[in-house]
Design a protein around this motif. Structure first.
Motif, mmCIF file in Angstrom:
data_model
loop_
_atom_site.group_PDB
_atom_site.id
_atom_site.type_symbol
_atom_site.label_atom_id
_atom_site.label_comp_id
_atom_site.label_asym_id
_atom_site.label_seq_id
_atom_site.Cartn_x
_atom_site.Cartn_y
_atom_site.Cartn_z
ATOM 1 N N GLY A 181 5.397 -3.555 10.878
ATOM 2 C CA GLY A 181 3.625 -3.993 10.980
ATOM 3 C C GLY A 181 3.338 -2.980 9.342
ATOM 4 N N LYS A 182 4.176 -3.427 8.620
ATOM 5 C CA LYS A 182 3.908 -3.545 7.327
ATOM 6 C C LYS A 182 3.145 -4.174 6.577
ATOM 7 C CE LYS A 182 7.985 -4.007 5.530
ATOM 8 N NZ LYS A 182 7.958 -5.283 5.055
ATOM 9 N N SER A 183 3.138 -5.269 7.241
ATOM 10 C CA SER A 183 1.721 -5.888 6.043
ATOM 11 C C SER A 183 0.572 -5.655 7.108
ATOM 12 C CB SER A 183 1.924 -7.288 6.293
ATOM 13 O OG SER A 183 2.717 -7.714 5.688
ATOM 14 N N THR A 184 0.212 -5.043 8.297
ATOM 15 C CA THR A 184 -0.874 -5.004 8.348
ATOM 16 C C THR A 184 -1.369 -3.485 8.289
ATOM 17 O OG1 THR A 184 -0.566 -6.419 10.761
ATOM 18 C CG2 THR A 184 -2.225 -3.647 10.803
ATOM 19 N N GLN A 185 -0.419 -2.592 7.802
ATOM 20 C CA GLN A 185 -0.792 -1.272 7.020
ATOM 21 C C GLN A 185 -0.565 -1.181 6.403
ATOM 22 O OE1 GLN A 185 -1.268 0.490 9.991
ATOM 23 N NE2 GLN A 185 -0.855 -0.794 11.546
ATOM 24 N N LEU A 186 -0.356 -2.273 5.541
ATOM 25 C CA LEU A 186 -0.912 -2.176 4.103
ATOM 26 C C LEU A 186 -2.460 -2.698 3.876
ATOM 27 C CD1 LEU A 186 0.937 -2.205 1.319
ATOM 28 C CD2 LEU A 186 0.775 -4.304 1.608
ATOM 29 N N SER A 187 -2.363 -3.874 5.066
ATOM 30 C CA SER A 187 -4.311 -3.339 4.473
ATOM 31 C C SER A 187 -5.004 -2.201 5.181
ATOM 32 C CB SER A 187 -4.675 -4.891 5.613
ATOM 33 O OG SER A 187 -3.577 -5.926 4.799
ATOM 34 N N VAL A 188 -4.378 -1.476 5.523
ATOM 35 C CA VAL A 188 -4.958 -0.221 6.156
ATOM 36 C C VAL A 188 -5.344 0.407 4.705
ATOM 37 C CG1 VAL A 188 -4.882 2.264 7.774
ATOM 38 C CG2 VAL A 188 -4.485 -0.535 8.173
ATOM 39 N N LEU A 189 -3.914 0.485 3.859
ATOM 40 C CA LEU A 189 -3.502 2.132 3.338
ATOM 41 C C LEU A 189 -4.654 1.396 1.654
ATOM 42 C CD1 LEU A 189 -2.070 3.522 0.683
ATOM 43 C CD2 LEU A 189 -0.089 2.237 0.974
ATOM 44 N N ALA A 190 -4.392 -0.142 1.424
ATOM 45 C CA ALA A 190 -4.648 -0.364 0.692
ATOM 46 C C ALA A 190 -7.164 -0.960 0.477
ATOM 47 C CB ALA A 190 -5.335 -2.462 0.666
ATOM 48 N N ASN A 191 -7.398 -0.730 1.798
ATOM 49 C CA ASN A 191 -8.491 -0.274 2.097
ATOM 50 C C ASN A 191 -9.009 1.226 1.791
ATOM 51 O OD1 ASN A 191 -9.541 -3.138 3.223
ATOM 52 N ND2 ASN A 191 -8.995 -2.738 5.400
ATOM 53 N N TRP A 192 -7.987 2.309 2.020
ATOM 54 C CA TRP A 192 -8.446 3.332 1.847
ATOM 55 C C TRP A 192 -8.649 4.173 0.436
ATOM 56 C CZ3 TRP A 192 -6.846 7.144 0.079
ATOM 57 C CH2 TRP A 192 -6.872 8.762 0.095
#
Length: 206
Positions: free
Chosen positions: A15-26
């Motif tokens: 799930g890295k791609s999904t969570q990378l988006s969460v990280l970038a948004n934060w």
């Protein structure tokens, strides 16, 4: 707060791609728009090396060839993109970095840990992420998810034993660097993983 370099690690299907988006948004919400990048790759030249590493070839790629290509791409990536961004006070978030090399070329391919450490010291001169979020899930779960995405690249098509060794190597990195490498249970729902990830960021990077 000084600009940080944060990486996301994990096996295929974690799930890295999904969570990378969460990280970038934060990061965007708290510290401005980050440089979002990946490894192998991140620059035009490093992306060409990525194609060599992950592509299918008529000859077998030697494990050391693979290792050296990964570090060549990483040197270019750090020199051309990551360090300049940090120097301009821009946060950097990356899908994988050196921990993946210990996992895949160390654990998966069986290259001696000390030799990877020596190469890391030579190429990166002590440079490493400020925080690494390791999305940990059983190899069989990750591979089942990865196969649903379509055609597998050269490394994704390895057998389950290879990925079990990679996961064990990630666990070793977590044990050796507990303050930097934070384990997140990626077998949970996407929403639960995202919540755990944000909690770590709020504690460490707010």
């Amino acid at each position: 707060m000084t600009a940080r370099f944060i990486t996301i690690e994990g096996l295929e299907g974690a799930g890295k791609s999904t969570q990378l988006s969460v990280l970038a948004n934060w990061v965007t919400d708290h510290h401005g728009s980050p440089l979002v990048t990946r490894e192998p790759g991140g620059t035009p030249l490093a992306e060409q090396i990525r194609d060599l590493v992950l592509g299918h070839h008529t000859e077998t790629m030697d494990a050391w060839t693979e290792l050296l290509l990964v570090f060549a791409a990483r040197r270019q990536h750090v020199t051309e993109k990551i360090r300049p961004a940090l120097a301009q006070s821009q946060w950097v978030v990356s899908d994988r970095f050196t921990d993946a090399t210990y996992a895949y070329q160390g654990g998966g391919r069986g290259i001696d840990w000390a030799r990877i450490e020596a190469l890391e010291s030579l190429v990166l001169e002590g440079f490493q992420p400020d925080l690494t979020l390791w999305l940990d899930c059983p190899a069989d779960i990750g591979l089942a998810r990865a196969r649903q995405r379509g055609e597998l690249d050269r490394i994704e098509q390895e057998n389950i034993d290879f990925f079990e060794r990679c996961r064990a190597a990630y666990e070793r990195r977590h044990r050796e660097h507990p303050d930097r490498v934070i384990r997140l249970d990626a077998a949970q729902s996407i929403e639960a993983v995202s919540a755990d990830l944000v909690a770590v960021l709020e504690e460490r990077c707010a």
